[in-house]
Motif scaffolding. Structure first.
Motif: not given
Length: 219
Positions: A135-137, A149-150, A175-179
């Motif tokens: 999931s997104p951080s 936010q799934p 790219k660069k997303d925090f999870v």
């Protein structure tokens, strides 16, 4: 046809045997490599299987590459010392793969022949059968992620202490997303780790998104 000379094992690995553009030969005694390599000026690949890469191996194969044209050495190793990792990154004379990445050997050789740069992974990665939840951080670093936010189920391709490659069934991340990653380790314990997406790839055939995630925390 690319000549592949294999040493450190008594048989040709299946992934190399099945690649029709390779002509593979096993050289049981590495000291016989020099004579075998001098038969042609075409592109030649040496594949060396070693439990542990030492300076003497570095010196031997450096000499072969410097004295015989069109030779490139691929090492497949179980372990590397910290000093050898530094030396390999400084000189970049060879392509080095962890033993756990052996299944990618044929594709990596083809990528090298196409002119692509191949870099040594900092840590060896191992297969991991347990599923992951991604999931997104929710950390401040991740506040720029998408509003929706799934929590998505995923499967590991491999995992190391510092990162992982995994697949999910939708092209959601960039790219660069925090999870935030939650999974069950081999001891059966549930682990939660924060990470950052370093690369993404959409697999059309499998209808899945492949993600390379660098861990920012330890589980």
């Amino acid at each position: 046809m690319t000549q592949i000379f294999i040493t450190g094992t008594q048989k040709i690995p299946n992934q190399l045997k099945n690649e029709k553009s390779f002509n593979c030969t096993v050289i049981e005694n590495p000291y016989n490599l020099r004579a075998a390599l001098q038969g042609t000026n075409d592109e030649k690949i040496i594949v060396v299987f070693l439990p542990f890469l030492e300076i003497r191996h570095f010196d031997i194969y450096s000499y072969l590459q410097k004295t015989i044209p069109n030779v490139k050495t691929f090492f497949v190793v179980n372990e590397l010392s910290s000093s050898m990792k530094i030396k390999l990154k400084t000189h970049r004379d060879f392509v080095v793969l962890w033993k756990t990445e052996e299944a990618n050997l044929a594709n990596d050789i083809l990528a090298y022949l196409e002119g692509k740069s191949l870099q040594l992974r900092e840590d060896k990665r191992e297969p991991h059968e347990n599923k992951a939840m991604l999931s997104p951080s929710l950390l401040p670093l991740g506040m720029e992620n998408k509003g929706f936010q799934p929590i998505m189920g995923g499967s590991f391709e491999n995992i190391s202490v510092n990162g992982s490659c995994l697949k999910i069934k939708a092209p959601f991340y960039s790219k660069k997303d925090f999870v935030s990653l939650t999974y069950q380790n081999k001891a059966g314990e549930y682990v939660s780790i924060e990470g950052q997406v370093r690369w993404t790839k959409w697999n059309e055939g499998e209808q899945s998104q492949e993600l390379g995630v660098q861990f920012l925390t330890q589980g």
